[in-house]
Design a protein around this motif. Structure first.
Motif, PDB file in Angstrom:
ATOM      1  N   LYS A  94     -14.053   8.412 -16.970  1.00  0.00           N
ATOM      2  CA  LYS A  94     -13.181   7.956 -18.357  1.00  0.00           C
ATOM      3  C   LYS A  94     -11.886   8.235 -17.918  1.00  0.00           C
ATOM      4  O   LYS A  94     -11.507   8.968 -17.222  1.00  0.00           O
ATOM      5  CB  LYS A  94     -13.930   8.757 -19.365  1.00  0.00           C
ATOM      6  N   LEU A  95     -11.058   7.276 -18.683  1.00  0.00           N
ATOM      7  CA  LEU A  95      -9.494   7.309 -18.566  1.00  0.00           C
ATOM      8  C   LEU A  95      -9.063   7.383 -20.061  1.00  0.00           C
ATOM      9  O   LEU A  95      -9.400   6.696 -20.930  1.00  0.00           O
ATOM     10  CB  LEU A  95      -8.969   6.109 -17.964  1.00  0.00           C
ATOM     11  N   GLU A  96      -8.182   8.410 -20.164  1.00  0.00           N
ATOM     12  CA  GLU A  96      -7.706   8.815 -21.472  1.00  0.00           C
ATOM     13  C   GLU A  96      -6.265   9.003 -21.664  1.00  0.00           C
ATOM     14  O   GLU A  96      -5.728   9.610 -20.669  1.00  0.00           O
ATOM     15  CB  GLU A  96      -8.592  10.038 -22.051  1.00  0.00           C
ATOM     16  N   TYR A  97      -5.330   8.311 -22.375  1.00  0.00           N
ATOM     17  CA  TYR A  97      -4.135   8.586 -22.476  1.00  0.00           C
ATOM     18  C   TYR A  97      -3.882   9.719 -23.371  1.00  0.00           C
ATOM     19  O   TYR A  97      -3.921  10.053 -24.493  1.00  0.00           O
ATOM     20  CB  TYR A  97      -3.285   7.641 -23.253  1.00  0.00           C
ATOM     21  N   ASN A  98      -3.054  10.682 -22.675  1.00  0.00           N
ATOM     22  CA  ASN A  98      -2.291  11.943 -23.327  1.00  0.00           C
ATOM     23  C   ASN A  98      -1.061  11.528 -23.790  1.00  0.00           C
ATOM     24  O   ASN A  98      -0.074  11.876 -23.248  1.00  0.00           O
ATOM     25  CB  ASN A  98      -2.319  13.020 -22.518  1.00  0.00           C
ATOM     26  N   ALA A  99      -0.752  11.320 -25.162  1.00  0.00           N
ATOM     27  CA  ALA A  99       0.494  10.983 -25.878  1.00  0.00           C
ATOM     28  C   ALA A  99       1.691  12.090 -25.524  1.00  0.00           C
ATOM     29  O   ALA A  99       2.556  11.876 -25.626  1.00  0.00           O
ATOM     30  CB  ALA A  99       0.366  10.557 -27.436  1.00  0.00           C
ATOM     31  N   THR A 156       1.855  14.277 -23.212  1.00  0.00           N
ATOM     32  CA  THR A 156       2.439  14.384 -21.778  1.00  0.00           C
ATOM     33  C   THR A 156       2.922  13.109 -21.091  1.00  0.00           C
ATOM     34  O   THR A 156       3.338  13.232 -20.135  1.00  0.00           O
ATOM     35  CB  THR A 156       1.448  15.258 -20.735  1.00  0.00           C
ATOM     36  N   ASN A 157       2.483  11.991 -21.920  1.00  0.00           N
ATOM     37  CA  ASN A 157       2.884  10.654 -21.346  1.00  0.00           C
ATOM     38  C   ASN A 157       2.176  10.478 -19.966  1.00  0.00           C
ATOM     39  O   ASN A 157       2.591  10.013 -19.154  1.00  0.00           O
ATOM     40  CB  ASN A 157       4.103  10.469 -21.490  1.00  0.00           C
ATOM     41  N   SER A 205      -8.367  15.037 -13.826  1.00  0.00           N
ATOM     42  CA  SER A 205      -6.869  15.010 -13.091  1.00  0.00           C
ATOM     43  C   SER A 205      -6.099  14.082 -13.946  1.00  0.00           C
ATOM     44  O   SER A 205      -6.482  13.302 -14.869  1.00  0.00           O
ATOM     45  CB  SER A 205      -7.474  14.196 -11.573  1.00  0.00           C
ATOM     46  N   THR A 206      -4.727  14.095 -13.594  1.00  0.00           N
ATOM     47  CA  THR A 206      -3.805  13.573 -14.193  1.00  0.00           C
ATOM     48  C   THR A 206      -3.233  12.376 -13.345  1.00  0.00           C
ATOM     49  O   THR A 206      -3.048  12.371 -12.254  1.00  0.00           O
ATOM     50  CB  THR A 206      -2.640  14.397 -14.592  1.00  0.00           C
TER      51      THR A 206
END
Length: 508
Positions: free
Chosen positions: A41-46, A48-49, A61-62
């Motif tokens: 899965k891919l998720e956006y972390n607002a 840490t952008n 992983s980032t």
């Protein structure tokens, strides 16, 4: 004599709770049969952008939040859709499915899942209980009875216009902002009006529930389904909008004609009702205080109470569509309205509070049905079979003819919709996998969006994991009676949707 009585009584269809528990057990059995598996899965972390990638083994992983990252992962959507908040949930990354150790759900899991389901849906349950309390208050003031009498006089001979108005308005709400769960509030209000007009409970359910179902199935700009699905497919939600609008209008007309034919038969002879043997019980519940020859006057106080109550609905619609409200805010709104009505009612403090509690108690069963329905999803999620089913379905539709591809996708999405009843959840999980398959068979991606929306919406007519069992519990109608009414319409709408899908593939 005893044998005759037993024979006369015959088979009684089980309650909503029993139906849900049977499905719960079947869902648990599936976790022993279907292999467990997950997509990365891919998720956006607002904050840490950055993107976060969660692999099937749990490793996190980032990655840079750039278009290049999406292109490298074969995620065919614009990075702006993550950055502006259009895509908030984790999406499945194509070609990353892996089988993982099974997580079969046993007896303890089955027993605990309704408890967890109730805890997960407590916000909806509070809304339902507050609604029951406020309906109890308004009923005791005589406001509904007076309003029904006034409306009956004005609509004499034109009763079906109420069905057209209610169904069309709710369909409009469904297609624009996903009006669905909020309609629970309408049944206690409209049921007495429909019954007093000579219709049965099924006509009322059809007008409300099918209005919502047709609207959400043929969504045009619903941000919780078609917009999210289009974003996840890497296209604009305007793609295919014209055909969706045409389909919505035609499907609403088909539904109204179907309801009219049934309503006309019931009005002509109540024995034609599918729930004829339950009519007395239902009328006793919703019209127990209503006597058309002895109704309290529709005076200024009752008119004011009705205005305040009905005025809460446009506020609720505004909150849901514009202010990011959900059940806690809606519950707060109706709780505030109930306090105002307590003061207007003229009841003593004790009488007002006890009336509110009694009204809430009437809907405890409905609230519990909602929690038990959620238990089915919990069992399947914990068994980790949803991604496996998505992988299987994506393999089925590879390299098909365009028209067949679209139709089979709709069928598969209807099955996936049973296991993943959340429209936004199904969209973010499936679209990154399913949409690119359209390119391989030279079909426009907006057709995949239609197949997703129409397939899931079509299944919602009957899926027990959705709202239908809670609705039926609210109005004392058994599931088998609803199936008998809705299955012919379901077949008609299904054929209509297939025709419209094939037409879309021919128009590109």
């Amino acid at each position: 004599m005893e044998n005759q009585n037993k024979k006369k009584k015959g088979f009684e269809f089980p309650t909503a709770f029993t139906v849900l528990f049977i499905i719960l057990i079947l869902a648990a059995l599936l976790t022993y049969i279907v292999p467990a598996g997950l997509f990365a899965k891919l998720e956006y972390n607002a904050d840490t952008n950055e993107f976060q990638r969660i692999d099937p083994d749990g490793n996190v992983s980032t990655l840079p939040a750039t278009q290049e990252t999406l292109d490298n992962l074969k995620v065919t959507m614009k990075v702006e859709k993550f950055l502006d908040g259009s895509i908030r949930k984790p999406i499945a990354i194509p070609d990353t499915y892996e089988e993982i150790p099974r997580s079969p759900q046993g007896i303890i899991d089955i027993i605990m899942s309704p408890i967890k389901g109730i805890m997960d849906t407590v916000d909806i349950m509070v809304f339902v209980l507050i609604l029951g309390g406020i309906i109890g208050l308004i009923n005791k003031t005589g406001t509904f009875d007076a309003g029904i009498a006034a409306l009956s006089k004005r609509s004499k001979g034109k009763e079906f216009l109420l069905v057209v108005f209610v169904c069309s308005l709710i369909s409009l709400g469904g297609t624009t902002f996903g009006l669905a769960e909020e309609t629970i509030a309408l049944y206690p209000i409209l049921m007495p009006i429909f019954l007093a007009s000579g219709y049965d409970a099924i006509v009322c359910i059809a007008a409300i529930y099918m209005g919502s179902s047709i609207g959400t199935m043929f969504s045009t700009v619903n941000p919780f389904s078609v917009v999210i699905a289009s974003n996840a497919a890497g296209i604009s939600f305007n793609d295919g909008l014209t055909i969706r609008i045409i389909s919505l209008i035609l499907a609403t007309i088909i539904t109204l004609v179907y309801i009219y034919n049934y309503a006309r038969k019931v009005k002509k002879d109540p024995k034609n009702s599918l729930i004829y043997e339950d009519l007395d019980k239902i009328e006793e519940r919703f019209l127990k205080e209503y006597d058309p020859d002895n109704v309290a006057p529709f005076n200024w106080k009752r008119i004011l109470i009705l205005i305040i109550f009905l005025g809460a609905f446009p506020v609720m619609i505004w909150g849901v569509s514009k202010a990011d409200w959900w059940f806690p805010e809606m519950s707060g709104l109706f709780f505030a309205v109930s306090i105002v009505i307590m003061f207007l009612s003229g009841f003593s403090e004790k009488e007002a509070v006890n009336t509110f509690i009694d009204g809430a108690a009437d809907l405890v069963g409905v609230a519990l049905v909602i929690g038990v329905a959620r238990a089915i999803n919990i069992v399947m999620d914990n068994g980790m079979i949803s991604d496996t089913l998505l992988q299987y379905t994506s393999n089925i539709i590879e390299n098909m003819n365009g028209g067949v591809f679209a139709v089979v996708q709709m069928i598969l999405f209807s099955l996936l919709g049973f296991f993943i009843p959340s429209s936004s959840g199904l969209a973010t999980l499936s679209m990154p996998i399913m949409a690119p398959l359209a390119d391989t068979v030279e079909v426009a991606r907006h057709i995949v969006v239609s197949a997703y929306n129409w397939g899931q919406g079509w299944m919602s007519f009957i899926t027990p994991t959705g709202l239908i069992l809670a609705t039926l519990e609210m109005v004392d109608v058994t599931y088998n009676k609803w199936l008998k009414f809705i299955l012919p319409l379901m077949g008609i709408i299904g054929i209509f949707a297939v025709i419209m899908l094939v037409l879309q593939t021919m128009l590109i």
